[in-house]
Write a protein that holds these residues in place. Structure first.
Motif, short mmCIF file in Angstrom:
data_model
loop_
_atom_site.label_atom_id
_atom_site.label_comp_id
_atom_site.label_asym_id
_atom_site.label_seq_id
_atom_site.Cartn_x
_atom_site.Cartn_y
_atom_site.Cartn_z
N LYS A 159 7.15 6.06 -3.66
CA LYS A 159 5.82 6.53 -3.48
C LYS A 159 5.76 7.67 -4.95
O LYS A 159 4.48 7.63 -5.59
CB LYS A 159 5.70 7.66 -2.18
CG LYS A 159 4.32 8.16 -2.24
CD LYS A 159 3.99 8.92 -0.92
CE LYS A 159 4.86 9.86 -0.59
NZ LYS A 159 4.58 10.67 0.77
N CYS A 179 -1.45 5.43 4.04
CA CYS A 179 -1.01 4.17 4.32
C CYS A 179 -1.20 3.67 5.59
O CYS A 179 -1.63 4.49 6.48
CB CYS A 179 0.61 4.17 4.16
SG CYS A 179 1.08 4.47 2.25
N LEU A 188 -0.02 0.32 1.14
CA LEU A 188 -0.96 1.10 0.49
C LEU A 188 -2.40 0.96 1.09
O LEU A 188 -2.81 -0.36 1.02
CB LEU A 188 -0.93 1.21 -0.90
CG LEU A 188 -1.92 1.67 -1.97
CD1 LEU A 188 -1.53 3.19 -1.66
CD2 LEU A 188 -1.78 1.48 -3.20
N ASP A 213 -1.85 13.24 3.18
CA ASP A 213 -0.80 12.10 2.57
C ASP A 213 -0.03 11.71 3.72
O ASP A 213 0.82 12.56 4.43
CB ASP A 213 -0.08 12.61 1.60
CG ASP A 213 0.65 11.49 0.73
OD1 ASP A 213 1.40 10.69 1.60
OD2 ASP A 213 0.67 11.20 -0.41
N CYS A 215 1.90 8.63 3.76
CA CYS A 215 2.84 7.71 3.56
C CYS A 215 4.49 8.05 3.49
O CYS A 215 4.61 9.09 3.33
CB CYS A 215 2.63 7.02 2.06
SG CYS A 215 0.98 6.39 1.88
N VAL A 219 6.28 2.68 -0.49
CA VAL A 219 4.94 2.27 -0.49
C VAL A 219 4.93 0.84 -0.70
O VAL A 219 5.30 0.46 -1.81
CB VAL A 219 3.89 3.05 -0.93
CG1 VAL A 219 2.69 2.46 -0.64
CG2 VAL A 219 3.91 4.61 -0.64
#
Length: 225
Positions: A159, A179, A188, A213, A215, A219
């Motif tokens: 990431k 994500c 993504l 965020d 993720c 990713v």
């Protein structure tokens, strides 16, 4: 003396709670949200996704990173204002197509009702400034230049590499990645930037923004043909 001190502490606490509550409800800045169609459409019924990032929207948020809901229709001429501005209409069609809805004007009016009407901007300024922020940003080319290549099988990268590459575009130190958790990894789906309250310039996101965020440390960059 003890009673006076206790009263003073209670007063200070109430003041802090008041301003904290106010900060949670008042518009402070925007999130510019771009969607990576292949990730977004991996779990939605989309039309054929284009191989480039598209606008999802410009979302007003509080200082504490809470997205604000719009006040509803408010301006019944939004559709006509967009349709009558041929230059804006062309830009909107290029940069802000709907991945699901075939009627773009209806989609844009919904974006205004849900998000734009919570901002201090009028409809045309809201759309024009969103487009202006988007212009000149080719995130696919930016990521490719950093060695992050999308593939049909899904290429996975740290990431941090995405964030470093994308942050260079806006000259800020932060970017938010969203994500979709799939069987092949965190796909993504969206990239979010923070802008000032006039939607003129990119700014660094604060810690509350960055909590959006979702993720993991790696990713997956998937592309669908």
């Amino acid at each position: 003396m003890t009673m006076k001190l206790a009263s003073l502490l209670i007063f200070v606490l109430l003041i802090c709670l008041f301003f904290s509550s106010k900060a949670e409800k008042e518009f402070h800045h925007f999130w510019l949200v771009q969607t990576w169609p292949s990730g977004y459409c991996s779990h939605r019924a989309c039309r054929k996704p284009p191989p480039f990032f598209v606008l999802h929207g410009l979302w007003p948020v509080t200082y504490n990173g809470q997205s604000l809901n719009g006040s509803g229709p408010g301006n019944n001429n939004v559709r006509a204002q967009i349709a009558n501005d041929k230059s804006l209409l062309s830009d909107m069609t290029q940069y802000w197509p709907s991945l699901i809805h075939p009627y773009y004007l209806s989609f844009w009016v919904r974006e205004w009702n849900k998000h734009g009407s919570a901002s201090p901007l009028d409809p045309l300024d809201y759309f024009r400034r969103t487009i202006q922020l988007m212009k000149g940003m080719d995130l696919v080319d930016t990521l490719r230049g950093a060695g992050l290549i999308p593939s049909q099988n899904g290429s996975t990268y740290p990431k941090s590499r995405y964030k470093n590459a994308i942050s260079a575009v806006t000259q800020t130190t932060s970017v938010i990645l969203k994500c979709y958790s799939s069987v092949i990894g965190d796909l993504l789906e969206e990239v979010m930037f923070c802008t000032d309250n006039a939607a003129r310039n990119f700014i660094a996101c604060n810690d509350d923004d960055l909590r959006a965020d979702n993720c993991g440390p790696n990713v997956t960059f998937l592309v669908r043909q």
